[in-house]
Write a protein that holds these residues in place. Sequence first.
Motif, PDB file in Angstrom:
ATOM      1  N   ILE A 134     -66.799 -11.618   7.839  1.00 26.63           N
ATOM      2  CA  ILE A 134     -67.147 -11.473   9.255  1.00 26.63           C
ATOM      3  C   ILE A 134     -67.897 -12.712   9.746  1.00 26.63           C
ATOM      4  N   ASN A 135     -68.807 -13.204   8.931  1.00 26.77           N
ATOM      5  CA  ASN A 135     -69.628 -14.352   9.336  1.00 26.77           C
ATOM      6  C   ASN A 135     -69.426 -15.529   8.398  1.00 26.77           C
ATOM      7  N   GLU A 136     -69.749 -16.705   8.915  1.00 26.63           N
ATOM      8  CA  GLU A 136     -69.663 -17.940   8.149  1.00 26.63           C
ATOM      9  C   GLU A 136     -70.508 -17.818   6.884  1.00 26.63           C
ATOM     10  N   TYR A 137     -69.994 -18.366   5.794  1.00 24.70           N
ATOM     11  CA  TYR A 137     -70.727 -18.314   4.533  1.00 24.70           C
ATOM     12  C   TYR A 137     -70.322 -19.505   3.685  1.00 24.70           C
ATOM     13  N   ASP A 138     -71.326 -20.292   3.280  1.00 25.60           N
ATOM     14  CA  ASP A 138     -71.057 -21.476   2.464  1.00 25.60           C
ATOM     15  C   ASP A 138     -71.710 -21.397   1.088  1.00 25.60           C
ATOM     16  N   GLY A 139     -72.127 -20.197   0.697  1.00 32.75           N
ATOM     17  CA  GLY A 139     -72.769 -20.022  -0.595  1.00 32.75           C
ATOM     18  C   GLY A 139     -74.284 -19.962  -0.508  1.00 32.75           C
ATOM     19  N   ASN A 140     -74.845 -20.370   0.628  1.00 33.63           N
ATOM     20  CA  ASN A 140     -76.293 -20.302   0.817  1.00 33.63           C
ATOM     21  C   ASN A 140     -76.670 -18.980   1.478  1.00 33.63           C
TER      22      ASN A 140
ATOM     23  N   ALA B  19     -69.662  -3.081   3.533  1.00 33.81           N
ATOM     24  CA  ALA B  19     -70.303  -2.973   2.216  1.00 33.81           C
ATOM     25  C   ALA B  19     -70.718  -4.379   1.816  1.00 33.81           C
ATOM     26  N   THR B  20     -72.026  -4.623   1.731  1.00 40.94           N
ATOM     27  CA  THR B  20     -72.491  -5.986   1.517  1.00 40.94           C
ATOM     28  C   THR B  20     -73.628  -6.068   0.508  1.00 40.94           C
ATOM     29  N   ASN B  21     -73.479  -6.961  -0.456  1.00 38.75           N
ATOM     30  CA  ASN B  21     -74.562  -7.276  -1.388  1.00 38.75           C
ATOM     31  C   ASN B  21     -75.556  -8.164  -0.659  1.00 38.75           C
ATOM     32  N   GLN B  22     -76.834  -7.806  -0.692  1.00 39.06           N
ATOM     33  CA  GLN B  22     -77.865  -8.579   0.004  1.00 39.06           C
ATOM     34  C   GLN B  22     -79.061  -8.796  -0.928  1.00 39.06           C
ATOM     35  N   SER B  23     -78.826  -9.497  -2.031  1.00 38.41           N
ATOM     36  CA  SER B  23     -79.892  -9.735  -3.000  1.00 38.41           C
ATOM     37  C   SER B  23     -80.978 -10.666  -2.466  1.00 38.41           C
ATOM     38  N   GLY B  24     -80.757 -11.291  -1.319  1.00 32.68           N
ATOM     39  CA  GLY B  24     -81.791 -12.114  -0.698  1.00 32.68           C
ATOM     40  C   GLY B  24     -83.056 -11.327  -0.419  1.00 32.68           C
ATOM     41  N   ILE B  25     -82.934 -10.027  -0.263  1.00 34.96           N
ATOM     42  CA  ILE B  25     -84.111  -9.169  -0.069  1.00 34.96           C
ATOM     43  C   ILE B  25     -84.935  -9.154  -1.353  1.00 34.96           C
ATOM     44  N   ALA B  26     -84.304  -8.852  -2.476  1.00 33.10           N
ATOM     45  CA  ALA B  26     -85.017  -8.807  -3.764  1.00 33.10           C
ATOM     46  C   ALA B  26     -85.566 -10.178  -4.142  1.00 33.10           C
ATOM     47  N   ARG B  27     -84.895 -11.219  -3.716  1.00 32.69           N
ATOM     48  CA  ARG B  27     -85.333 -12.576  -4.040  1.00 32.69           C
ATOM     49  C   ARG B  27     -86.443 -13.072  -3.118  1.00 32.69           C
ATOM     50  N   GLY B  28     -86.755 -12.284  -2.073  1.00 33.30           N
ATOM     51  CA  GLY B  28     -87.827 -12.643  -1.153  1.00 33.30           C
ATOM     52  C   GLY B  28     -87.438 -13.643  -0.079  1.00 33.30           C
ATOM     53  N   PHE B  29     -86.138 -13.874   0.142  1.00 31.55           N
ATOM     54  CA  PHE B  29     -85.693 -14.816   1.165  1.00 31.55           C
ATOM     55  C   PHE B  29     -85.788 -14.221   2.568  1.00 31.55           C
ATOM     56  N   TYR B  30     -85.644 -12.919   2.671  1.00 28.95           N
ATOM     57  CA  TYR B  30     -85.788 -12.192   3.937  1.00 28.95           C
ATOM     58  C   TYR B  30     -86.103 -10.746   3.590  1.00 28.95           C
ATOM     59  N   ASP B  31     -86.504  -9.974   4.587  1.00 31.19           N
ATOM     60  CA  ASP B  31     -86.843  -8.575   4.344  1.00 31.19           C
ATOM     61  C   ASP B  31     -85.859  -7.668   5.091  1.00 31.19           C
ATOM     62  N   THR B  32     -86.077  -6.379   4.998  1.00 30.37           N
ATOM     63  CA  THR B  32     -85.144  -5.442   5.636  1.00 30.37           C
ATOM     64  C   THR B  32     -85.168  -5.577   7.155  1.00 30.37           C
TER      65      THR B  32
ATOM     66  N   LEU C 243     -57.661  -9.742   0.344  1.00 30.27           N
ATOM     67  CA  LEU C 243     -58.446 -10.962   0.250  1.00 30.27           C
ATOM     68  C   LEU C 243     -58.228 -11.788   1.506  1.00 30.27           C
ATOM     69  N   VAL C 244     -59.334 -12.295   2.076  1.00 34.53           N
ATOM     70  CA  VAL C 244     -59.219 -13.278   3.149  1.00 34.53           C
ATOM     71  C   VAL C 244     -59.635 -14.637   2.593  1.00 34.53           C
ATOM     72  N   ARG C 245     -59.044 -15.682   3.139  1.00 28.84           N
ATOM     73  CA  ARG C 245     -59.286 -17.032   2.616  1.00 28.84           C
ATOM     74  C   ARG C 245     -60.534 -17.683   3.204  1.00 28.84           C
ATOM     75  N   THR C 246     -61.284 -16.976   4.015  1.00 25.91           N
ATOM     76  CA  THR C 246     -62.534 -17.501   4.561  1.00 25.91           C
ATOM     77  C   THR C 246     -63.637 -17.329   3.529  1.00 25.91           C
ATOM     78  N   GLY C 247     -64.815 -17.910   3.784  1.00 24.82           N
ATOM     79  CA  GLY C 247     -65.918 -17.795   2.826  1.00 24.82           C
ATOM     80  C   GLY C 247     -65.518 -18.338   1.472  1.00 24.82           C
ATOM     81  N   ASN C 248     -65.617 -17.492   0.450  1.00 21.45           N
ATOM     82  CA  ASN C 248     -65.225 -17.862  -0.915  1.00 21.45           C
ATOM     83  C   ASN C 248     -63.758 -17.567  -1.207  1.00 21.45           C
ATOM     84  N   GLY C 249     -63.006 -17.175  -0.191  1.00 22.14           N
ATOM     85  CA  GLY C 249     -61.656 -16.672  -0.396  1.00 22.14           C
ATOM     86  C   GLY C 249     -60.674 -17.632  -1.051  1.00 22.14           C
TER      87      GLY C 249
END
Length: 185
Positions: A11-17, A48-61, A143-149
Amino acid sequence: MLIILDRDGVINEYDGNYICSADEWIPIPGSIEAIARLCNAGHRIAIATNQSGIARGFYDTDGLDAMHDKLEHLVEAEGGCVDFIAYCPHHPDDQCRCRKPLTGLLEQIRDHFHLENLQGAIMIGDSRKDLEAGHRVGCRPVLVRTGNGLDTERHLDARPIPGAEVVIYDNLGRFTDALLSAEGW
């Protein structure tokens, strides 16, 4: 039909960061309109999205909620709606059941819609984790070819997902065009 979308790279741009704020959350051109078109054709949309940035402290809920509010408002402005968002806030080392490629997020979606199973649903992702999770619960993996596709596509050629017939599109808009015209569906 229920259509389950991964978020980052679909849905949104993603470059691995990590995307850590609503300002950093930028839709892929055409993705918001594609979601609205799917809704207007009678399909239900879940994320359905993995958001481990929360556990890593990069952002909160609260930060994640702001990103999802932005997504939902953009889709609503186009005449569609996101019915449900399931996310995994855990670190990959936490051994949770919800982090894709495990199926906990998809089970939350199944339960939210009071479904017996997810047979006949479609899971759209840009990573192997998305496709494996969807396939495990009976979704048709796309599979879509955007992001890591593009990377994922190259690796699927070398190591396919056993028993899964993965359909590939350039982006969410192209998938939507095909589904709504019934090409191959």
